[in-house]
Structures are given as C-alpha cells and as structure tokens.
Write an enzyme that holds these catalytic residues in place. Structure first.
Site, PDB file in Angstrom:
ATOM      1  N   GLU A 114       0.839  -1.208   0.000  1.00  0.00           N
ATOM      2  CA  GLU A 114       0.000   0.000   0.000  1.00  0.00           C
ATOM      3  C   GLU A 114       0.869   1.251   0.000  1.00  0.00           C
ATOM      4  O   GLU A 114       2.010   1.200   0.446  1.00  0.00           O
ATOM      5  CB  GLU A 114      -0.877   0.012   1.274  1.00  0.00           C
ATOM      6  CG  GLU A 114      -1.833  -1.162   1.338  1.00  0.00           C
ATOM      7  CD  GLU A 114      -2.393  -1.416   2.735  1.00  0.00           C
ATOM      8  OE1 GLU A 114      -2.464  -0.489   3.546  1.00  0.00           O
ATOM      9  OE2 GLU A 114      -2.760  -2.574   2.992  1.00  0.00           O
ATOM     10  N   LYS A 116       1.867   4.837   1.604  1.00  0.00           N
ATOM     11  CA  LYS A 116       1.777   5.408   2.951  1.00  0.00           C
ATOM     12  C   LYS A 116       1.397   6.874   2.821  1.00  0.00           C
ATOM     13  O   LYS A 116       2.224   7.732   2.553  1.00  0.00           O
ATOM     14  CB  LYS A 116       3.105   5.257   3.703  1.00  0.00           C
ATOM     15  CG  LYS A 116       3.006   5.673   5.151  1.00  0.00           C
ATOM     16  CD  LYS A 116       4.221   5.239   5.927  1.00  0.00           C
ATOM     17  CE  LYS A 116       4.077   5.530   7.412  1.00  0.00           C
ATOM     18  NZ  LYS A 116       3.940   6.944   7.740  1.00  0.00           N
ATOM     19  N   ARG A 137      -5.883   9.219  16.401  1.00  0.00           N
ATOM     20  CA  ARG A 137      -5.097   8.125  16.954  1.00  0.00           C
ATOM     21  C   ARG A 137      -4.696   8.388  18.409  1.00  0.00           C
ATOM     22  O   ARG A 137      -4.743   7.496  19.242  1.00  0.00           O
ATOM     23  CB  ARG A 137      -3.840   7.907  16.101  1.00  0.00           C
ATOM     24  CG  ARG A 137      -3.181   6.586  16.359  1.00  0.00           C
ATOM     25  CD  ARG A 137      -2.027   6.368  15.405  1.00  0.00           C
ATOM     26  NE  ARG A 137      -0.794   6.823  15.992  1.00  0.00           N
ATOM     27  CZ  ARG A 137      -0.034   6.088  16.794  1.00  0.00           C
ATOM     28  NH1 ARG A 137      -0.376   4.865  17.076  1.00  0.00           N
ATOM     29  NH2 ARG A 137       1.069   6.565  17.293  1.00  0.00           N
TER      30      ARG A 137
END
Ligand code: IVH
Length: 346
Positions: A114, A116, A137
C-alpha cells in the site's frame, strides 16, 4: 403522511442519497444529474422537518449540524491503533522479510502493498452500519473525539452500503488533503487574511482538529481506508486484501495503488514502481507499507510494544531537511535588479 409512512420513506430516501453520495464523492461517477439529487435531498429535509423525532445522526442531512465545542472529549478505541516500524533501505527490508520468513517457516510470503499516505490516522466506529463516533489516533489507546468533524467529510459514509453489514466495525484510515485542495485552501486563507498552512499534512490536521465543525465542512478533506480494527459480523475476513475489498464495497475510498505482492522481489519492485509514480500522484505519500496478507499469520507474529511485527513502512528519502544558512550573496543584474541568493550547508 403518518409517522409510520414517514419512517419508511425516510429510510428509503437516506439509502438512495447515500448511494448517490458514494457514486459522486467516492467513485467520481454520478448516476443522476445534480437537480435530481437536490430533489431527493429536499424531500428528505421536508419530511425530517415535519417529523423531527425521526432525525438520526447518520442521516445525510446531519453532516453539519453541531454547535462548536469548547474542547474535544476523549474517545477510547476498542482495539488500540498501532504505528508502523520503519525500513529506510533495501537491506532493512531484506532483514524484515527474512525474520518473518523464519518465524512463519515459509519462503514465499504474501503481502498487501500500500502507499503510505501523509495525513492523519483516524478510527471510525460503525454500529449496525451507522457511523457512531470517530477519533484521532492519540496515544494509540484513546484519542480526541472528532466525530462531528468527520461527519462533514463527504467521502466518509454515514451509513454503510452493500451487503453483509457488520454489527460492529472500526474502520482505520488516513484523512488527507490533495495538492489541488491544499493550493485552493491556502488561496482562500490568504484572501481571508488567515493562517497559511505549511503543507497538506498540517492543513489536514488543522482542519480536522477544529472545534467548529462548520469550519471543517469548508475544508477539502479526503479519506482513504487502509484497515479494520474491531469487527463483529457474519462475513469471515481471512486476508487483509479481502478486508480492503470489503471496505470498498461498504462505501469507503481505498487506494487504487493497493496490490497483493508475493515474495521479497515483488515487494522491492512495488517500492520502485510507487517511487516512480510518486510525482504523478494527486496527494503526498512518504513511503510504502507492507502488511502480511494472511490474518492468521498476523496473529502468530503479534505485536512488539506499539508496532505490529507483521507490517513495515519502507520510507522514501525525505524531501524536506533542516540545514544551515551560511551566507546571503546579493547579485546585482545589468539593469540594477538585486537578487539575494542563499548559500546553504549541503
Ligand atoms: S497501517 C497496523 N497503512 O502511518 C498498522 N498506516 O506509523 C497501523 N499510514 O498512524 C497502520 N498509510 O497514520 C497503515 N496504508 C497505510 C498507511 C498508514 C498511512 C499512517 C498512519 C499510521 C502511520 C503508521
């Protein structure tokens, strides 16, 4: 129209509007003209006005409905949000591959490759297909409750679409701003004599952490899903690449660059392929991510402190560095134009 009819009609309209939003904002491929969309939306607003008791937070009419906050509440993630260990060169990637290969007693490992994305990680919780909360987060265990702001991001579904809607789902992904969105946002900020953002990442962070969701709703925030946290549903998800496909079917944008990779050679080729493509992408990325595809194997490997042992980020060399200004030389042109030139330490 009585309440029972209104309930049914609202459900029907919300479903339709959600599907058209997905076609428009996620797939860039609207089924119907804007005028037809507006008609459906007005119908929804009218019924909700007549039956305010039937308004639910995941209605498409509720994207901007909240009053400004004084501060963000804290929100706990059901499953902690981990961060990634980094590799900076081919050797470190090789070591990572060999370690996993030894531990899993397998020569040929399959990964999800993937990009980033360089934005901000968020966790969105869905209960029975409806968006409940969204948090940043934070320290990995709990973050800031930015639910109202996340509701304004048009690429994020308030209700999941498709089949096999799970009872519970934590969606993990990155909120980011495209290059085009960043330029337009700063143009606007300049016009309104407001703060100019240094880069798209800062602009995304500043926009998501607004106490007034009406301001967030004017910011060009995009979203890309890259994983699942807590999941309770009928469908069994055994591979990370299947999770990404399923997220797409439930209505989320997922990077088109995600790819299943077999063995170290394909992993290294993917890094080169994305490095070459990096300049052409419409948004900033700072590396590529490899995740063991088989979720059973992920469990065997487990985590070490805050990072999974089954994944790694192979970072690109930085494009921004700190250096020392050694001198400013002033060059005077033939016509008298003065041009200052900075002499920097290498
Ligand atoms: S996975 C289980 N995938 O990078 C590992 N992260 O240090 C959790 N990021 O906080 C992260 N693109 O903000 C993952 N395709 C991607 C990502 C990605 C960007 C960010 C994310 C995370 C940080 C990891």
């Amino acid at each position: 129209m009585n309440q029972k009819q209104a309930t049914k009609e609202l459900e029907n309209l919300r479903k339709k509007i959600t599907i058209h939003n997905h076609q428009y904002y996620v797939l860039d491929d609207p089924y119907i003209p804007d005028s037809e969309y507006d008609r459906l939306f007005q119908q929804l607003i009218k019924i909700e006005k007549d039956f305010p008791q039937l308004i639910i937070p995941s209605s498409p009419s509720q994207r901007v409905g909240a009053n400004p906050l004084n501060e963000f509440d804290e929100i706990k993630h059901i499953i902690p949000m981990l961060s990634l260990a980094n590799a900076f060169d081919k050797n470190e990637m090789k070591k990572f591959y060999e370690r996993l290969s030894n531990e899993l007693s397998s020569e040929n490992l399959a990964f999800s490759g993937e990009t980033k994305l360089d934005g901000l990680a968020i966790n969105i919780l869905y209960e029975n297909g409806n968006l409940k909360t969204a948090g940043t987060r934070g320290d990995g265990f709990s973050g800031e409750d930015v639910s109202q702001n996340v509701r304004t991001i048009l690429q994020i579904p308030l209700q999941l679409i498709g089949e096999n809607i799970p009872d519970l789902l934590e969606v993990r992904g990155e909120v980011y701003i495209t290059h085009k969105g960043f330029i337009e946002l700063n143009k606007n900020q300049k016009k309104e004599k407001k703060k100019i953002f240094a880069n798209p990442r800062n602009a995304a962070a500043g926009s998501l952490r607004q106490l007034d969701s009406k301001i967030t709703s004017t910011r060009p925030l995009s979203f890309s899903a890259y994983g699942i946290g807590k999941y309770k549903g009928k469908l069994k998800i055994k591979y990370h690449t299947h999770a990404l496909k399923q997220l797409k079917l439930w209505g989320f944008p997922v990077s088109v660059e995600s790819k299943k990779l077999n063995g170290l050679r394909e992993c290294l080729e993917y890094y080169l392929y994305i490095s070459n493509k990096r300049k052409k992408l419409l948004y900033d990325i700072d590396g590529v991510v490899y995740k063991i595809d088989n979720i059973e194997q992920q469990k065997i490997l487990g985590n070490v402190s805050r990072s999974p042992r089954w994944a790694i980020a192979y970072k690109f060399p930085p494009t921004e560095e700190i250096t020392q200004l050694l001198d400013i030389e002033v060059q005077v042109g033939r016509t008298g134009t003065v041009t200052p030139v900075a002499r920097l330490a290498p």
